[in-house]
Write a protein that holds these residues in place. Structure first.
Motif, PDB file in Angstrom:
ATOM      1  N   ARG A 252       0.854  -1.176   0.000  1.00  0.00           N
ATOM      2  CA  ARG A 252       0.000   0.000   0.000  1.00  0.00           C
ATOM      3  C   ARG A 252       0.893   1.231   0.000  1.00  0.00           C
ATOM      4  NH1 ARG A 252      -3.770   0.389   4.976  1.00  0.00           N
ATOM      5  NH2 ARG A 252      -1.875   1.160   5.947  1.00  0.00           N
ATOM      6  N   VAL A 253       0.694   2.122  -0.979  1.00  0.00           N
ATOM      7  CA  VAL A 253       1.554   3.298  -1.096  1.00  0.00           C
ATOM      8  C   VAL A 253       0.849   4.580  -0.662  1.00  0.00           C
ATOM      9  CG1 VAL A 253       2.960   2.272  -2.913  1.00  0.00           C
ATOM     10  CG2 VAL A 253       0.940   3.600  -3.550  1.00  0.00           C
ATOM     11  N   HIS A 254      -0.481   4.529  -0.542  1.00  0.00           N
ATOM     12  CA  HIS A 254      -1.220   5.732  -0.161  1.00  0.00           C
ATOM     13  C   HIS A 254      -2.624   5.334   0.270  1.00  0.00           C
ATOM     14  CE1 HIS A 254      -2.490   9.784   0.148  1.00  0.00           C
ATOM     15  NE2 HIS A 254      -3.024   9.916  -1.045  1.00  0.00           N
ATOM     16  N   GLU A 255      -3.213   6.117   1.149  1.00  0.00           N
ATOM     17  CA  GLU A 255      -4.589   5.910   1.567  1.00  0.00           C
ATOM     18  C   GLU A 255      -5.181   7.255   1.948  1.00  0.00           C
ATOM     19  OE1 GLU A 255      -4.950   4.015   5.488  1.00  0.00           O
ATOM     20  OE2 GLU A 255      -2.768   4.150   5.610  1.00  0.00           O
ATOM     21  N   PHE A 256      -6.480   7.411   1.773  1.00  0.00           N
ATOM     22  CA  PHE A 256      -7.137   8.646   2.195  1.00  0.00           C
ATOM     23  C   PHE A 256      -8.629   8.408   2.375  1.00  0.00           C
ATOM     24  CE2 PHE A 256      -7.127   8.747  -2.434  1.00  0.00           C
ATOM     25  CZ  PHE A 256      -8.409   9.160  -2.771  1.00  0.00           C
ATOM     26  N   THR A 257      -9.244   9.254   3.169  1.00  0.00           N
ATOM     27  CA  THR A 257     -10.684   9.234   3.363  1.00  0.00           C
ATOM     28  C   THR A 257     -11.254  10.577   2.946  1.00  0.00           C
ATOM     29  OG1 THR A 257     -10.440   9.951   5.657  1.00  0.00           O
ATOM     30  CG2 THR A 257     -10.588   7.587   5.260  1.00  0.00           C
ATOM     31  N   ALA A 274      -3.517  13.412 -13.787  1.00  0.00           N
ATOM     32  CA  ALA A 274      -3.738  14.712 -13.151  1.00  0.00           C
ATOM     33  C   ALA A 274      -4.460  14.553 -11.824  1.00  0.00           C
ATOM     34  CB  ALA A 274      -4.531  15.628 -14.080  1.00  0.00           C
ATOM     35  N   TRP A 275      -5.352  13.566 -11.726  1.00  0.00           N
ATOM     36  CA  TRP A 275      -6.104  13.318 -10.509  1.00  0.00           C
ATOM     37  C   TRP A 275      -6.848  11.991 -10.606  1.00  0.00           C
ATOM     38  CZ3 TRP A 275     -10.442  13.342 -13.322  1.00  0.00           C
ATOM     39  CH2 TRP A 275     -10.651  14.363 -14.263  1.00  0.00           C
ATOM     40  N   LEU A 276      -7.302  11.564  -9.443  1.00  0.00           N
ATOM     41  CA  LEU A 276      -8.186  10.411  -9.323  1.00  0.00           C
ATOM     42  C   LEU A 276      -9.536  10.931  -8.850  1.00  0.00           C
ATOM     43  CD1 LEU A 276      -8.562   7.263  -9.197  1.00  0.00           C
ATOM     44  CD2 LEU A 276      -7.886   7.438  -6.785  1.00  0.00           C
ATOM     45  N   CYS A 277     -10.585  10.612  -9.597  1.00  0.00           N
ATOM     46  CA  CYS A 277     -11.936  11.047  -9.245  1.00  0.00           C
ATOM     47  C   CYS A 277     -12.697   9.874  -8.630  1.00  0.00           C
ATOM     48  CB  CYS A 277     -12.672  11.551 -10.488  1.00  0.00           C
ATOM     49  SG  CYS A 277     -14.413  11.986 -10.217  1.00  0.00           S
ATOM     50  N   GLY A 278     -13.412  10.167  -7.548  1.00  0.00           N
ATOM     51  CA  GLY A 278     -14.252   9.156  -6.921  1.00  0.00           C
ATOM     52  C   GLY A 278     -15.654   9.678  -6.684  1.00  0.00           C
ATOM     53  N   VAL A 279     -16.660   8.814  -6.873  1.00  0.00           N
ATOM     54  CA  VAL A 279     -18.043   9.188  -6.599  1.00  0.00           C
ATOM     55  C   VAL A 279     -18.701   8.069  -5.807  1.00  0.00           C
ATOM     56  CG1 VAL A 279     -18.253  10.584  -8.691  1.00  0.00           C
ATOM     57  CG2 VAL A 279     -18.937   8.185  -8.732  1.00  0.00           C
ATOM     58  N   GLY A 280     -19.764   8.427  -5.093  1.00  0.00           N
ATOM     59  CA  GLY A 280     -20.480   7.413  -4.341  1.00  0.00           C
ATOM     60  C   GLY A 280     -21.580   8.023  -3.520  1.00  0.00           C
ATOM     61  N   GLY A 281     -21.851   7.395  -2.371  1.00  0.00           N
ATOM     62  CA  GLY A 281     -22.908   7.931  -1.544  1.00  0.00           C
ATOM     63  C   GLY A 281     -23.210   7.086  -0.332  1.00  0.00           C
ATOM     64  N   GLY A 282     -23.983   7.683   0.548  1.00  0.00           N
ATOM     65  CA  GLY A 282     -24.568   7.042   1.715  1.00  0.00           C
ATOM     66  C   GLY A 282     -25.994   7.529   1.764  1.00  0.00           C
ATOM     67  N   ALA A 283     -26.277   8.393   2.713  1.00  0.00           N
ATOM     68  CA  ALA A 283     -27.577   9.061   2.718  1.00  0.00           C
ATOM     69  C   ALA A 283     -27.675  10.044   1.557  1.00  0.00           C
ATOM     70  CB  ALA A 283     -27.784   9.780   4.046  1.00  0.00           C
ATOM     71  N   ASN A 284     -26.557  10.667   1.207  1.00  0.00           N
ATOM     72  CA  ASN A 284     -26.468  11.581   0.075  1.00  0.00           C
ATOM     73  C   ASN A 284     -25.316  11.146  -0.826  1.00  0.00           C
ATOM     74  OD1 ASN A 284     -28.535  13.591   0.943  1.00  0.00           O
ATOM     75  ND2 ASN A 284     -27.126  13.862   2.667  1.00  0.00           N
ATOM     76  N   PHE A 286     -21.658  12.080  -3.187  1.00  0.00           N
ATOM     77  CA  PHE A 286     -20.447  12.892  -3.104  1.00  0.00           C
ATOM     78  C   PHE A 286     -19.555  12.649  -4.310  1.00  0.00           C
ATOM     79  CE2 PHE A 286     -19.494   8.927  -0.763  1.00  0.00           C
ATOM     80  CZ  PHE A 286     -18.358   8.491  -1.444  1.00  0.00           C
ATOM     81  N   ILE A 287     -18.630  13.591  -4.501  1.00  0.00           N
ATOM     82  CA  ILE A 287     -17.598  13.484  -5.516  1.00  0.00           C
ATOM     83  C   ILE A 287     -16.327  14.097  -4.953  1.00  0.00           C
ATOM     84  CG2 ILE A 287     -18.340  15.661  -6.614  1.00  0.00           C
ATOM     85  CD1 ILE A 287     -17.367  14.477  -9.292  1.00  0.00           C
ATOM     86  N   PHE A 288     -15.182  13.514  -5.294  1.00  0.00           N
ATOM     87  CA  PHE A 288     -13.904  14.107  -4.902  1.00  0.00           C
ATOM     88  C   PHE A 288     -12.889  13.934  -6.024  1.00  0.00           C
ATOM     89  CE2 PHE A 288     -13.693   9.767  -3.049  1.00  0.00           C
ATOM     90  CZ  PHE A 288     -12.580   9.277  -3.731  1.00  0.00           C
ATOM     91  N   PHE A 289     -11.905  14.835  -6.022  1.00  0.00           N
ATOM     92  CA  PHE A 289     -10.776  14.776  -6.943  1.00  0.00           C
ATOM     93  C   PHE A 289      -9.500  14.809  -6.105  1.00  0.00           C
ATOM     94  CE2 PHE A 289     -14.267  16.504  -9.332  1.00  0.00           C
ATOM     95  CZ  PHE A 289     -14.152  15.945 -10.595  1.00  0.00           C
ATOM     96  N   ASP A 294       1.040  14.237  -5.239  1.00  0.00           N
ATOM     97  CA  ASP A 294       1.464  14.906  -4.003  1.00  0.00           C
ATOM     98  C   ASP A 294       0.512  14.645  -2.839  1.00  0.00           C
ATOM     99  OD1 ASP A 294      -0.729  16.468  -4.528  1.00  0.00           O
ATOM    100  OD2 ASP A 294       0.392  18.300  -4.926  1.00  0.00           O
ATOM    101  N   ARG A 295      -0.437  13.722  -3.043  1.00  0.00           N
ATOM    102  CA  ARG A 295      -1.323  13.254  -1.982  1.00  0.00           C
ATOM    103  C   ARG A 295      -2.146  14.383  -1.362  1.00  0.00           C
ATOM    104  NH1 ARG A 295       2.384   8.575   1.023  1.00  0.00           N
ATOM    105  NH2 ARG A 295       2.938   7.489  -0.906  1.00  0.00           N
ATOM    106  N   THR A 296      -2.727  15.199  -2.225  1.00  0.00           N
ATOM    107  CA  THR A 296      -3.574  16.285  -1.749  1.00  0.00           C
ATOM    108  C   THR A 296      -4.964  16.158  -2.364  1.00  0.00           C
ATOM    109  OG1 THR A 296      -2.850  17.742  -3.545  1.00  0.00           O
ATOM    110  CG2 THR A 296      -1.635  17.858  -1.463  1.00  0.00           C
ATOM    111  N   MET A 297      -5.966  16.633  -1.632  1.00  0.00           N
ATOM    112  CA  MET A 297      -7.330  16.655  -2.138  1.00  0.00           C
ATOM    113  C   MET A 297      -7.543  17.967  -2.879  1.00  0.00           C
ATOM    114  SD  MET A 297     -10.019  14.665  -2.240  1.00  0.00           S
ATOM    115  CE  MET A 297     -10.014  13.563  -0.817  1.00  0.00           C
TER     116      MET A 297
END
Length: 334
Positions: A252-257, A274-284, A286-289, A294-297
């Motif tokens: 494992r080289v990196h992890e984030f929440t 350039a980035w890794l995009c993630g989408v999903g949900g729970g009650a609502n 979300f999306i993140f890039f 450099d391990r930044t959001m």
């Protein structure tokens, strides 16, 4: 290619639905979408025209969980254990594989060259298919049918590398297998127990698992997404979580929440890293890039519904999301 800047993310259209959409594919260079619905059908619709009536395609008779487009072939799978090929131009079914799997199909992946289809299901098998003929190429066995506590497991997802030489599969207990596509042999395995929660006291059940996979553009790393440890296994009250692994070295080289609670259902890696995009949900939703170098959001935002799947335009400046009772179109132009 126009610049795609996640910080400029904005919603340009919302299309209301009565159903839940589990999967999406897009006709190249258009806003025409193919969507898999819990009302048992696959639909074609134009996401540039919110009021236009969708066209019904394949009918599975049960939930449709996955849809992919290969040339003119719309291929879908679902809880009926079948794979259906649909001729998009002539609007007719051209092939059905009954009992493609012994249990419900969870996800499909299309090889980059458009010649092969991977399917995974709750029979814990991954199968490779010839898209042109529908012939089964091989069967991949690398996941246990039972969890360590002797409950039935599930094989949730699969993903090809960008060069099409490797395939990854991920299951309920956090076990990932990386396969060589040409031979079907196992190249490596990864264990991601952080995405699996077992409640041994109150409810005697588990939740979580590998829900999304994406190879880095060079194929050297594998992003694995799901939900972190959950206090209440009856809900999705856990942190959205991603781990990135050097799969060949099993490190494992990196992890984030993320800031949001819920499951990461889809991971999309920009082709230039350039980035890794993630989408999903729970009650609502979300999306993140996330910038993996450099391990930044870069950017995080809410989506108006629990999101199951997303697809980008060719230039990565337009993004189409599907999920609970809604389709959302977003732009991230520089």
């Amino acid at each position: 290619m126009p610049e795609a800047n996640p910080r400029n993310l904005r919603t340009v259209r919302e299309i209301a639905r009565r159903d839940i959409l589990f999967s999406v594919a897009r006709v190249p260079n258009t806003a025409r979408l193919l969507v898999a619905s819990n009302d048992n059908k696959v639909y074609e619709l134009d996401a540039s025209q919110a009021m236009r009536t969708p066209r019904a395609l394949a009918d599975h008779g049960r939930y449709v969980t996955a849809v992919r487009l290969a040339g003119n072939n719309v291929i879908s799978g679902g809880y009926d254990n079948r794979l259906i090929w649909w001729d998009l131009e002539n609007n007719r079914s051209i092939r059905t594989i009954d009992n493609a799997h012994a249990r419900p199909i969870r996800q499909l992946a299309l090889s980059p060259d458009g010649t092969k289809l991977a399917s995974v299901a709750d029979d814990m098998l991954c199968k490779l298919w010839n898209i042109e003929t529908g012939e089964r190429i091989r069967e991949l066995r690398g996941h246990e049918e039972r969890t360590p506590t002797n409950f039935g497991s599930m094989l949730y997802c699969c993903a090809f590398s960008n060069d099409g030489t490797k395939l990854a599969t991920g299951d309920r207990v956090g076990h990932v297998v990386i396969w060589e596509v040409a031979s079907g042999r196992q190249l490596s395995t990864i264990e991601v127990p952080s995405l699996y929660t077992w409640d041994s006291t109150q409810r005697i059940r588990s939740i979580g698992g590998i829900r999304s996979l994406a190879f880095s553009p060079d194929g050297a790393q594998l992003a694995v997404g799901g939900v972190g440890q959950i206090n209440n296994v009856d809900g999705l009250g856990g942190p959205s979580r991603v781990e990135i692994h050097d799969w060949a070295r099993r490190q494992r080289v990196h992890e984030f929440t993320g800031q949001q609670q819920g499951i990461v259902n889809r991971l999309l890696w920009h082709p230039d890293n350039a980035w890794l995009c993630g989408v999903g949900g729970g009650a609502n939703g979300f999306i993140f890039f996330h910038k993996t170098t450099d391990r930044t959001m870069i950017h995080q935002a809410n989506l108006p519904m629990h999101t199951h799947d997303s697809v980008f335009s060719e230039d990565f400046t337009t993004l189409y999301h599907v999920g609970h009772q809604k389709i959302v179109v977003q732009e991230l132009r520089g």
